[in-house]
Write a protein that holds these residues in place. Structure first.
Motif, PDB file in Angstrom:
ATOM      1  N   GLU A   1       0.947  -1.170   0.147  1.00  0.00           N
ATOM      2  CA  GLU A   1      -0.020   0.064  -0.057  1.00  0.00           C
ATOM      3  C   GLU A   1       0.950   1.369  -0.125  1.00  0.00           C
ATOM      4  O   GLU A   1       0.567   2.239  -0.586  1.00  0.00           O
ATOM      5  CB  GLU A   1      -0.843  -0.049   1.176  1.00  0.00           C
ATOM      6  CG  GLU A   1      -2.109  -0.980   1.095  1.00  0.00           C
ATOM      7  CD  GLU A   1      -2.958  -0.868   2.502  1.00  0.00           C
ATOM      8  OE1 GLU A   1      -3.538   0.252   2.690  1.00  0.00           O
ATOM      9  OE2 GLU A   1      -3.037  -1.835   3.185  1.00  0.00           O
ATOM     10  N   LEU A   2       1.843   1.276   0.766  1.00  0.00           N
ATOM     11  CA  LEU A   2       2.657   2.302   0.832  1.00  0.00           C
ATOM     12  C   LEU A   2       3.677   2.635  -0.388  1.00  0.00           C
ATOM     13  O   LEU A   2       3.494   3.844  -0.963  1.00  0.00           O
ATOM     14  CB  LEU A   2       3.853   2.057   1.988  1.00  0.00           C
ATOM     15  CG  LEU A   2       3.237   2.440   3.499  1.00  0.00           C
ATOM     16  CD1 LEU A   2       4.625   1.886   4.452  1.00  0.00           C
ATOM     17  CD2 LEU A   2       3.244   3.744   3.628  1.00  0.00           C
ATOM     18  N   GLU A   3       4.063   1.525  -1.149  1.00  0.00           N
ATOM     19  CA  GLU A   3       4.480   1.608  -2.379  1.00  0.00           C
ATOM     20  C   GLU A   3       3.589   2.145  -3.556  1.00  0.00           C
ATOM     21  O   GLU A   3       4.190   3.189  -4.445  1.00  0.00           O
ATOM     22  CB  GLU A   3       4.934   0.240  -2.846  1.00  0.00           C
ATOM     23  CG  GLU A   3       6.332  -0.119  -1.986  1.00  0.00           C
ATOM     24  CD  GLU A   3       7.018  -1.521  -2.680  1.00  0.00           C
ATOM     25  OE1 GLU A   3       6.751  -1.778  -3.969  1.00  0.00           O
ATOM     26  OE2 GLU A   3       7.514  -2.333  -1.828  1.00  0.00           O
ATOM     27  N   ARG A   4       2.588   1.931  -3.540  1.00  0.00           N
ATOM     28  CA  ARG A   4       1.404   2.263  -4.253  1.00  0.00           C
ATOM     29  C   ARG A   4       1.210   3.847  -4.088  1.00  0.00           C
ATOM     30  O   ARG A   4       1.242   4.454  -5.050  1.00  0.00           O
ATOM     31  CB  ARG A   4       0.272   1.439  -4.163  1.00  0.00           C
ATOM     32  CG  ARG A   4       0.165   0.329  -4.966  1.00  0.00           C
ATOM     33  CD  ARG A   4      -0.992  -0.488  -5.161  1.00  0.00           C
ATOM     34  NE  ARG A   4      -1.686  -0.666  -4.109  1.00  0.00           N
ATOM     35  CZ  ARG A   4      -1.671  -1.947  -3.303  1.00  0.00           C
ATOM     36  NH1 ARG A   4      -0.856  -2.695  -3.770  1.00  0.00           N
ATOM     37  NH2 ARG A   4      -2.270  -2.421  -2.137  1.00  0.00           N
ATOM     38  N   ALA A   5       1.123   4.305  -3.047  1.00  0.00           N
ATOM     39  CA  ALA A   5       0.961   5.564  -2.699  1.00  0.00           C
ATOM     40  C   ALA A   5       2.494   6.617  -3.031  1.00  0.00           C
ATOM     41  O   ALA A   5       2.175   7.670  -3.564  1.00  0.00           O
ATOM     42  CB  ALA A   5       0.600   5.858  -1.216  1.00  0.00           C
ATOM     43  N   MET A   6       3.444   5.865  -2.847  1.00  0.00           N
ATOM     44  CA  MET A   6       4.807   6.453  -3.040  1.00  0.00           C
ATOM     45  C   MET A   6       4.883   6.682  -4.544  1.00  0.00           C
ATOM     46  O   MET A   6       5.175   7.870  -5.354  1.00  0.00           O
ATOM     47  CB  MET A   6       5.881   5.948  -2.557  1.00  0.00           C
ATOM     48  CG  MET A   6       6.069   5.929  -0.902  1.00  0.00           C
ATOM     49  SD  MET A   6       7.405   5.186  -0.136  1.00  0.00           S
ATOM     50  CE  MET A   6       7.050   3.485  -0.534  1.00  0.00           C
ATOM     51  N   LYS A   7       4.498   5.837  -5.356  1.00  0.00           N
ATOM     52  CA  LYS A   7       4.113   5.662  -6.750  1.00  0.00           C
ATOM     53  C   LYS A   7       3.650   6.861  -7.483  1.00  0.00           C
ATOM     54  O   LYS A   7       3.954   7.550  -8.338  1.00  0.00           O
ATOM     55  CB  LYS A   7       4.221   4.386  -7.542  1.00  0.00           C
ATOM     56  CG  LYS A   7       4.734   4.189  -8.871  1.00  0.00           C
ATOM     57  CD  LYS A   7       5.937   4.253  -8.950  1.00  0.00           C
ATOM     58  CE  LYS A   7       6.350   4.151 -10.481  1.00  0.00           C
ATOM     59  NZ  LYS A   7       7.867   4.312 -10.488  1.00  0.00           N
ATOM     60  N   GLU A   8       2.319   6.915  -6.724  1.00  0.00           N
ATOM     61  CA  GLU A   8       1.346   7.933  -7.054  1.00  0.00           C
ATOM     62  C   GLU A   8       1.970   9.206  -6.856  1.00  0.00           C
ATOM     63  O   GLU A   8       1.910  10.170  -7.744  1.00  0.00           O
ATOM     64  CB  GLU A   8       0.190   7.958  -6.298  1.00  0.00           C
ATOM     65  CG  GLU A   8      -0.952   6.746  -6.982  1.00  0.00           C
ATOM     66  CD  GLU A   8      -2.094   6.607  -5.987  1.00  0.00           C
ATOM     67  OE1 GLU A   8      -2.708   7.711  -5.875  1.00  0.00           O
ATOM     68  OE2 GLU A   8      -2.521   5.464  -5.889  1.00  0.00           O
TER      69      GLU A   8
END
Length: 188
Positions: A83-90
């Motif tokens: 979840e953190l990775e998806r938010a960081m990528k965004e």
């Protein structure tokens, strides 16, 4: 060689990472200058990615081995990392002054706060209870080394596991650092 009880162990290292990234996110909220916000965001992302990779390489295997509900705890933590990775990528792709950026940053902050809470109130004390201090100090050294070689950018499509990070992570990290240098992206 005997280790003293005052040497930093893996819990100290990971807790300090939590404090650093949480403080960086606080700084992002406190400044309005878009270039400063971008630099702080890039640094927070870089630090968070390296922290997560080091956990997945060394801390999660220790949790699986030593904690009674280790497998379940690791599964939960890996889901949060994803979840953190998806938010960081965004965040990397959003205009820094947009409302979407603020919304995504808030989501990242909330996921991180939940993750930190789980680790610091449940998992870390349990690790200290069941693993000898000397072993926790050795784990701290491994985590610090892993953070130096780890990727600096989120890779949500990559597996969140020890084997992938040990085999591919240093290469991915090298490519990320090269991209950071070329684009002058701010990372620690």
């Amino acid at each position: 060689m005997a280790h003293s009880e005052t040497e930093a162990d893996v819990v100290d290292v990971l807790t300090a990472d939590h404090r650093d990234v949480t403080a960086l996110i606080g700084e992002i909220w406190s400044v309005r200058d878009p270039m400063v916000r971008r630099d702080l965001t890039d640094t927070a992302i870089s630090e968070l990615v390296r922290h997560a990779v080091a956990e997945e390489m060394y801390v999660y295997p220790a949790m699986r081995k030593h904690l009674p509900d280790g497998e379940k705890a690791v599964e939960h933590d890996v889901e949060e990392h994803q979840e953190l990775e998806r938010a960081m990528k965004e965040l990397e792709g959003l205009e820094i002054s947009s409302t979407e950026f603020d919304t995504t940053l808030r989501r990242l902050e909330e996921i991180l706060a939940d993750h930190v809470q789980d680790e610091e109130t449940e998992q870390f004390p349990e690790l200290r209870r069941v693993i000898p201090h000397e072993e926790l100090v050795k784990l701290a050294g491994k985590v610090e080394t892993a953070k130096k070689l780890a990727p600096t950018r989120p890779h949500p499509g990559a597996p969140n596991n020890e084997l992938f990070h040990k085999l591919a992570g240093p290469g991915v990290g090298m490519v990320d650092r090269l991209r950071d240098m070329i684009t002058k992206r701010a990372t620690k």
